[in-house]
Design a protein around this motif. Sequence first.
Motif, short mmCIF file in Angstrom:
data_model
loop_
_atom_site.label_atom_id
_atom_site.label_comp_id
_atom_site.label_asym_id
_atom_site.label_seq_id
_atom_site.Cartn_x
_atom_site.Cartn_y
_atom_site.Cartn_z
N PRO A 1 15.28 -29.09 9.09
CA PRO A 1 14.19 -29.94 9.49
C PRO A 1 13.86 -30.72 8.31
O PRO A 1 13.80 -30.38 7.28
CB PRO A 1 13.09 -29.20 10.29
N ARG B 1 5.49 -22.23 6.48
CA ARG B 1 6.38 -23.16 7.52
C ARG B 1 7.65 -23.12 7.47
O ARG B 1 8.63 -23.11 8.55
CB ARG B 1 5.82 -24.51 7.52
N CYS B 2 8.17 -23.48 6.20
CA CYS B 2 9.85 -23.37 6.11
C CYS B 2 10.34 -22.38 6.56
O CYS B 2 11.40 -22.18 7.30
CB CYS B 2 9.97 -23.62 4.67
N ASP C 1 10.36 -21.77 10.29
CA ASP C 1 11.16 -22.89 10.73
C ASP C 1 12.83 -22.40 10.71
O ASP C 1 13.44 -22.46 11.67
CB ASP C 1 11.26 -24.32 10.03
#
Length: 205
Positions: free
Chosen positions: A29, A13-14, A17
């Motif tokens: 984020p 996810r990182c 992102d």
Amino acid sequence: MRFAQNANEIFDRCVADYHVTDHVDAPAPHPYPEDSLDAILYAKCRIDAVQWHLEDIIRDPHIDPVEALALKRRIDASNQDRTDMVEDIDTYFRNLFKDVTVSPEATINTESPAWAIDRLSILALKIWHMREQAERSDASAEHKQRCAAKLDVLLEQRNDLSEAIDSLLSDMEQGKKFMKVYRQMKMYNDPATNPVLYAQNGKEK
């Protein structure tokens, strides 16, 4: 204990992102509760993602030398932040297992849980970028095929490392393994131990 699957999801996810903006100075984020382990893992991977791209930038053969030096200083600072965060993650695990009764036959691992997790974070970046290369529309078929083969190896490596991390944490939970937190003590960052820095400090007095 099945820790690695959650960590991989956070790292993936990182990385995704980061590539929304694909800029080293974009605001990060904060998708997880503050001070939670998930938030720490996400922040750790964000450091890795930014540093990955700083390493790309500094290898530009036409980069201005002054800019390159500033980038080198930034990469050094990032490396120290990364090391500090890995040690914080190890402190978390040490506290988590502090009340476990350790078996007299227990052994110590070659690396601590957090340094293995560090490699898992880097693998998420390698997988993202190797997949990108394997799917490049402007690349030759040979290039894409070569990168696809490397991607398969990286995915297998992540699976093996994930299993090893889960096994290590399970063994620690059962007292079959124990850990110590060794600080890295990077001497080149310390003005008291880097001879170039302390010699310079002596001249300035």
